[in-house]
Design an enzyme around this catalytic site. Structure first.
Site, mmCIF file in Angstrom:
data_model
loop_
_atom_site.group_PDB
_atom_site.id
_atom_site.type_symbol
_atom_site.label_atom_id
_atom_site.label_comp_id
_atom_site.label_asym_id
_atom_site.label_seq_id
_atom_site.Cartn_x
_atom_site.Cartn_y
_atom_site.Cartn_z
ATOM 1 N N ALA A 86 43.401 -28.370 -48.117
ATOM 2 C CA ALA A 86 44.836 -28.461 -48.105
ATOM 3 C C ALA A 86 45.334 -27.513 -46.831
ATOM 4 C CB ALA A 86 45.541 -27.837 -49.372
ATOM 5 N N ALA A 87 46.234 -28.235 -46.352
ATOM 6 C CA ALA A 87 46.785 -27.866 -45.050
ATOM 7 C C ALA A 87 48.053 -28.643 -44.500
ATOM 8 C CB ALA A 87 45.606 -27.806 -43.893
ATOM 9 N N THR A 104 51.323 -22.456 -45.930
ATOM 10 C CA THR A 104 50.141 -23.036 -46.488
ATOM 11 C C THR A 104 48.894 -22.745 -46.069
ATOM 12 O OG1 THR A 104 51.590 -25.165 -47.293
ATOM 13 C CG2 THR A 104 49.200 -25.463 -46.792
ATOM 14 N N THR A 129 38.879 -26.290 -37.882
ATOM 15 C CA THR A 129 39.067 -27.229 -36.821
ATOM 16 C C THR A 129 38.623 -26.554 -35.441
ATOM 17 O OG1 THR A 129 40.896 -28.352 -35.185
ATOM 18 C CG2 THR A 129 41.532 -26.541 -36.503
ATOM 19 N N ASP A 130 38.156 -27.785 -34.518
ATOM 20 C CA ASP A 130 37.645 -27.079 -33.058
ATOM 21 C C ASP A 130 39.140 -26.393 -32.555
ATOM 22 O OD1 ASP A 130 39.228 -29.460 -32.600
ATOM 23 O OD2 ASP A 130 37.449 -30.446 -31.490
ATOM 24 N N GLU A 131 40.214 -26.571 -32.602
ATOM 25 C CA GLU A 131 41.378 -26.268 -32.037
ATOM 26 C C GLU A 131 41.463 -24.687 -31.928
ATOM 27 O OE1 GLU A 131 44.717 -28.641 -32.300
ATOM 28 O OE2 GLU A 131 44.014 -30.421 -33.311
ATOM 29 N N TYR A 153 49.620 -24.703 -35.299
ATOM 30 C CA TYR A 153 48.956 -25.276 -35.919
ATOM 31 C C TYR A 153 47.611 -24.742 -36.047
ATOM 32 C CZ TYR A 153 45.062 -28.547 -37.556
ATOM 33 O OH TYR A 153 44.015 -28.933 -38.213
ATOM 34 N N ALA A 155 46.997 -21.525 -34.497
ATOM 35 C CA ALA A 155 46.746 -20.312 -34.949
ATOM 36 C C ALA A 155 46.852 -20.254 -36.431
ATOM 37 C CB ALA A 155 48.156 -19.647 -34.427
ATOM 38 N N LYS A 157 45.355 -22.059 -38.412
ATOM 39 C CA LYS A 157 44.204 -22.282 -38.828
ATOM 40 C C LYS A 157 43.069 -21.187 -38.471
ATOM 41 C CE LYS A 157 42.695 -25.472 -40.553
ATOM 42 N NZ LYS A 157 42.497 -26.097 -42.232
ATOM 43 N N LYS A 192 49.067 -39.470 -36.718
ATOM 44 C CA LYS A 192 48.123 -38.960 -35.756
ATOM 45 C C LYS A 192 47.640 -40.257 -34.969
ATOM 46 C CE LYS A 192 47.076 -34.943 -38.167
ATOM 47 N NZ LYS A 192 46.788 -35.068 -39.443
ATOM 48 N N TYR A 210 51.018 -39.541 -24.029
ATOM 49 C CA TYR A 210 51.532 -38.252 -23.542
ATOM 50 C C TYR A 210 51.026 -37.946 -22.172
ATOM 51 C CZ TYR A 210 52.673 -36.120 -28.032
ATOM 52 O OH TYR A 210 53.426 -35.890 -29.506
ATOM 53 N N ASP A 275 54.606 -34.871 -21.731
ATOM 54 C CA ASP A 275 53.506 -34.408 -22.464
ATOM 55 C C ASP A 275 53.843 -33.323 -23.610
ATOM 56 O OD1 ASP A 275 50.719 -33.934 -22.732
ATOM 57 O OD2 ASP A 275 50.546 -32.615 -20.870
ATOM 58 N N HIS A 279 49.796 -28.690 -24.503
ATOM 59 C CA HIS A 279 48.828 -29.487 -24.912
ATOM 60 C C HIS A 279 47.537 -29.196 -24.341
ATOM 61 C CE1 HIS A 279 48.157 -34.201 -25.453
ATOM 62 N NE2 HIS A 279 47.322 -33.299 -26.255
HETATM 63 P P1 NAD Z 1 46.138 -34.597 -43.972
HETATM 64 O O1 NAD Z 1 47.522 -34.026 -43.632
HETATM 65 O O2 NAD Z 1 45.969 -35.902 -44.397
HETATM 66 O O3 NAD Z 1 46.054 -33.792 -45.564
HETATM 67 C C1 NAD Z 1 46.351 -32.534 -46.052
HETATM 68 C C2 NAD Z 1 46.613 -32.682 -47.661
HETATM 69 O O4 NAD Z 1 46.924 -31.256 -48.071
HETATM 70 C C3 NAD Z 1 47.711 -33.660 -48.076
HETATM 71 O O5 NAD Z 1 46.971 -34.279 -49.217
HETATM 72 C C4 NAD Z 1 48.643 -32.525 -48.575
HETATM 73 O O6 NAD Z 1 49.477 -33.056 -49.644
HETATM 74 C C5 NAD Z 1 47.992 -31.267 -48.908
HETATM 75 N N1 NAD Z 1 48.763 -30.253 -48.949
HETATM 76 C C6 NAD Z 1 49.540 -29.603 -47.995
HETATM 77 N N2 NAD Z 1 50.018 -28.515 -48.072
HETATM 78 C C7 NAD Z 1 49.589 -28.090 -49.562
HETATM 79 C C8 NAD Z 1 49.786 -27.102 -50.299
HETATM 80 N N3 NAD Z 1 50.759 -26.251 -50.016
HETATM 81 N N4 NAD Z 1 49.217 -27.055 -51.806
HETATM 82 C C9 NAD Z 1 48.190 -27.971 -51.854
HETATM 83 N N5 NAD Z 1 48.048 -29.232 -51.047
HETATM 84 C C10 NAD Z 1 48.753 -29.173 -50.008
HETATM 85 O O7 NAD Z 1 45.012 -33.666 -43.443
HETATM 86 P P2 NAD Z 1 43.548 -34.005 -42.926
HETATM 87 O O8 NAD Z 1 43.658 -34.804 -41.926
HETATM 88 O O9 NAD Z 1 43.093 -34.731 -44.041
HETATM 89 O O10 NAD Z 1 43.112 -32.690 -42.729
HETATM 90 C C11 NAD Z 1 42.462 -31.983 -43.878
HETATM 91 C C12 NAD Z 1 41.925 -30.668 -43.215
HETATM 92 O O11 NAD Z 1 40.972 -31.051 -42.131
HETATM 93 C C13 NAD Z 1 42.772 -29.672 -42.780
HETATM 94 O O12 NAD Z 1 42.401 -28.379 -43.251
HETATM 95 C C14 NAD Z 1 42.834 -29.866 -41.535
HETATM 96 O O13 NAD Z 1 43.101 -28.837 -40.752
HETATM 97 C C15 NAD Z 1 41.345 -30.084 -41.070
HETATM 98 N N6 NAD Z 1 41.037 -30.663 -39.833
HETATM 99 C C16 NAD Z 1 41.488 -32.074 -39.791
HETATM 100 C C17 NAD Z 1 41.186 -32.948 -38.680
HETATM 101 C C18 NAD Z 1 41.628 -34.272 -38.541
HETATM 102 O O14 NAD Z 1 41.289 -34.813 -37.266
HETATM 103 N N7 NAD Z 1 42.373 -34.782 -38.983
HETATM 104 C C19 NAD Z 1 40.361 -32.218 -37.404
HETATM 105 C C20 NAD Z 1 39.974 -31.029 -37.734
HETATM 106 C C21 NAD Z 1 40.150 -30.330 -38.919
#
Ligand code: NAD
Length: 329
Positions: A86-87, A104, A129-131, A153, A155, A157, A192, A210, A275, A279
């Site tokens: 969740a994020a 969150t 994340t790698d970020e 974001y 920061a 994570k 995205k 961008y 940009d 970035h």
């Molecule tokens: P997403 O935005 O598709 O999904 C996030 C989910 O979290 C959603 O279902 C949302 O409803 C839920 N959520 C948000 N706030 C919440 C809260 N307060 N309580 C409960 N649920 C909550 O994200 P994603 O792309 O599936 O990413 C999932 C994880 O992977 C994240 O932690 C993200 O930082 C990490 N991540 C993603 C990527 C990428 O390329 N998408 C890359 C690196 C890391």
């Protein structure tokens, strides 16, 4: 026993979390696993992502917030392990307003960790994340690299990762952190770059590139990512960080060319836009550790994965068309 019977998956209605839940309860999953998804269903959360497992006897869904201490405590007390996806996850949104990201991503993670310590949870996997490392012009980061996040974001994570690892060192909680590169694949919310470009191109629209398009990212198929997360959950070590890479490094210009090609479009559909603020030029994780320790290797070839992703969006217009308005910033 290595696999838990009761796993709480936060953010399981999102892109990667739902792929993980479908894998856990599908034919490639560990079996004998009860999965509860805790998800707030923000704009990015989509119950339809869980349709494939909704009737599975091992599946439960709870609509709620990871920042709600009473709810989190109750749920955590009923589970053995936690996989925390969740994020708030979109960098551009964090540039416009970062409060939900800090709430969150930082407070939510801390709420979960405190409940995990209180209730004697056996394992927490923090998905990161790698970020968190900032930007790297050449070479790749190892897991020991200091964190130098640039966007709000990243920061948030990085803060969550540090709090998670502090709970390991301070309380002895079994916490494992994964840091992956850019995910792509089916069921990704169309904000995205990959799903945004695909859905706009399929609709005959235009796409924004961008800056000079020279920013470089490593691309990881979501199915490879969830396999890696499962390796870390079941066979990783407490207190360790694991990088997960995809093995396909592309500039945004190269990615755009691949997406145009896969969608049968040309460069006349691209708008060159200002940009993104701050970035990051390039991300690159060294994933030797997860390869050598846990046997991870990305299995999905990028060209095939991208073609399948485009085909999925072409066949699932009813999934993404209602979301397009929600994706607008
Ligand atoms: P997403 O935005 O598709 O999904 C996030 C989910 O979290 C959603 O279902 C949302 O409803 C839920 N959520 C948000 N706030 C919440 C809260 N307060 N309580 C409960 N649920 C909550 O994200 P994603 O792309 O599936 O990413 C999932 C994880 O992977 C994240 O932690 C993200 O930082 C990490 N991540 C993603 C990527 C990428 O390329 N998408 C890359 C690196 C890391």
């Amino acid at each position: 026993m290595n696999t838990a019977s009761r796993v709480l998956v936060t953010g399981g209605a999102g892109f990667i979390g739902s792929a993980y839940v479908r894998m856990l309860l599908g034919p490639d999953g560990p079996g004998h696993t009860q999965v509860t998804v805790l998800d707030k269903l923000t704009y990015a959360g989509n119950p339809a992502n869980l349709d494939a497992v909704r009737d599975h006897p091992g599946f439960a869904f709870v609509h709620g917030d990871v920042c709600d201490p009473a709810l989190v405590d109750k749920l955590v007390s009923e589970h053995d392990q936690i996989v925390h996806f969740a994020a708030e996850s979109h960098v551009d949104r964090s540039i416009l307003a970062a409060d939900a990201f800090v709430r969150t991503n930082v407070l939510g993670t801390q709420t979960l960790l405190e409940a995990a310590v209180r209730n004697g949870v056996s394992r927490v996997v923090q998905i990161s994340t790698d970020e968190v490392y900032g930007s790297i012009d050449t070479g790749s980061w190892t897991e020991e690299q200091p964190l130098r996040p640039n966007s709000p974001y990243a920061a948030s994570k990085a803060s969550a990762d540090l709090i998670a690892l502090a709970h390991h060192r301070t309380h002895g909680l079994d916490v494992r952190v994964t840091r992956c590169s850019n995910n792509y694949g089916h069921h990704q919310f169309p904000e995205k770059v990959v799903p945004l470009f695909i859905t706009r191109l399929l609709d005959g629209g235009r796409v924004p590139l961008y800056g000079d398009g020279s920013h470089v990212r490593d691309w990881l198929h979501v199915d490879d990512h969830v396999r890696a997360v499962e390796l870390v959950r079941t066979r990783g070590r407490a207190g360790e960080v694991y990088h997960v890479g995809g093995g396909t490094e592309l500039s945004n210009r190269e990615l755009t060319a691949a997406l145009l090609d896969a969608c049968g479009a040309d460069w006349s559909r691209v708008d060159h836009v200002e940009d993104r603020k701050g970035h990051d030029r390039r991300y690159s994780v060294d994933w030797t550790k997860i390869r050598d320790e846990l046997g991870y290797r990305p299995g999905r070839d990028f060209a095939t994965g991208l073609a399948e992703t485009v085909a999925w969006y072409a066949e699932h217009r009813s999934w993404w068309q209602p979301l397009a308005a929600r994706a607008a910033l």
